[in-house]
Design an enzyme around this catalytic site. Structure first.
Site, short mmCIF file in Angstrom:
data_model
loop_
_atom_site.label_atom_id
_atom_site.label_comp_id
_atom_site.label_asym_id
_atom_site.label_seq_id
_atom_site.Cartn_x
_atom_site.Cartn_y
_atom_site.Cartn_z
N ARG A 180 11.39 -0.89 12.23
CA ARG A 180 10.09 -1.05 12.88
C ARG A 180 10.10 -2.30 13.75
NH1 ARG A 180 5.22 -0.16 8.65
NH2 ARG A 180 4.21 -1.42 10.26
N LYS B 133 0.83 -1.22 0.00
CA LYS B 133 0.00 0.00 0.00
C LYS B 133 0.86 1.27 0.00
CE LYS B 133 -2.22 -1.09 3.83
NZ LYS B 133 -1.70 -2.40 4.26
N ARG C 265 11.57 -6.14 4.77
CA ARG C 265 11.46 -4.72 5.12
C ARG C 265 12.05 -4.46 6.52
NH1 ARG C 265 5.49 -2.22 5.07
NH2 ARG C 265 5.31 -3.27 7.05
N ARG D 233 -9.55 0.59 9.26
CA ARG D 233 -9.13 -0.77 9.60
C ARG D 233 -10.19 -1.52 10.39
NH1 ARG D 233 -3.27 0.04 9.22
NH2 ARG D 233 -2.14 -1.87 9.65
N ARG E 293 -0.27 -9.34 13.56
CA ARG E 293 -0.80 -8.32 12.63
C ARG E 293 -1.65 -8.96 11.54
NH1 ARG E 293 4.61 -5.83 11.10
NH2 ARG E 293 3.51 -4.56 9.57
#
Ligand code: ADP
Length: 190
Positions: free
Chosen positions: A134, A14, A128, A89, A146
């Site tokens: 993160r 996204k 990533r 969400r 998640r």
């Protein structure tokens, strides 16, 4: 004026596609994850509140997210529209977004959902995690949380827009440019 919900699980791409879309259409990128990370970096009260949820892979409470989005929409002037990334969400967030946009004489043009199989998502997020700094990208348990939260709480948001005849699904596996071309052809049909 386009107001687009870019939808998909964590790691669907996204953020990558949003960057390209804001350039092509002159839209305002409204990523709730990015906004929270900015607050975290600045050490604001909102950032501190969000931190404990984000770092574990849980959702930040609806009223907190909705308030932050409302502020961002109200303070944005002279835009061609918004790309909502990572928001809504939950169904409650989707209902709140319809109300907020209505107050500003706007509406959602459509939701574009990027579909990516779970195994590929996990690989992408871990990759990533090597550079993103993160906490939630770097640990299997948090990544699994998640994805579970997405399946349980976020997936119903697609039904919400489907019920308004506003949902288009796109294959999120392939070359970035090819996926981008598919997304733009959907937007150009709005
Ligand atoms: P990703 O899509 O890779 O999970 P995001 O940057 O969109 O990453 O979100 C990171 C985290 O920020 C989420 O796991 C959640 O804790 C919080 N967050 C972001 N957007 C929302 C939202 N709309 N509602 C609740 N929590 C959110």
């Amino acid at each position: 004026m386009y107001n687009i919900v870019l939808f998909g699980p964590p790691g669907a791409g996204k953020g990558t596609q949003s960057e390209k879309l804001i350039q092509k259409y002159g839209l305002t990128h409204l990523s709730t994850g990015d906004l929270f990370r900015k607050h975290l970096g600045e050490g604001t009260e909102l950032g501190l509140l969000a931190k404990k949820y984000m770092n574990e892979g849980h959702l930040v409470p609806d009223e907190v997210v909705i308030g932050m989005v409302e502020d961002k929409i109200s303070e944005t002037k002279d835009t061609h529209g918004f790309i909502f990334d990572g928001f809504p969400r939950t169904t409650a967030q989707a209902e709140a977004l319809d109300k907020m946009l209505g107050n500003h004489k706007m509406e959602i043009s459509g939701m574009i959902a990027l579909e990516v199989p779970q195994e590929i998502l996990k690989e992408r997020i871990k990759e990533r995690g090597k550079t993103s700094n993160r906490v939630d990208d770097q640990d299997d348990a948090k990544i699994n949380t998640r994805i579970k939260v997405y399946l349980d709480e976020t997936l119903p948001v697609a039904d919400y827009y489907s019920g308004q005849n506003k949902l288009t699904k796109i294959n999120g596996v392939g070359k970035i440019e090819e996926i981008f071309a598919e997304i733009t052809s959907v937007i150009d049909s709005y």
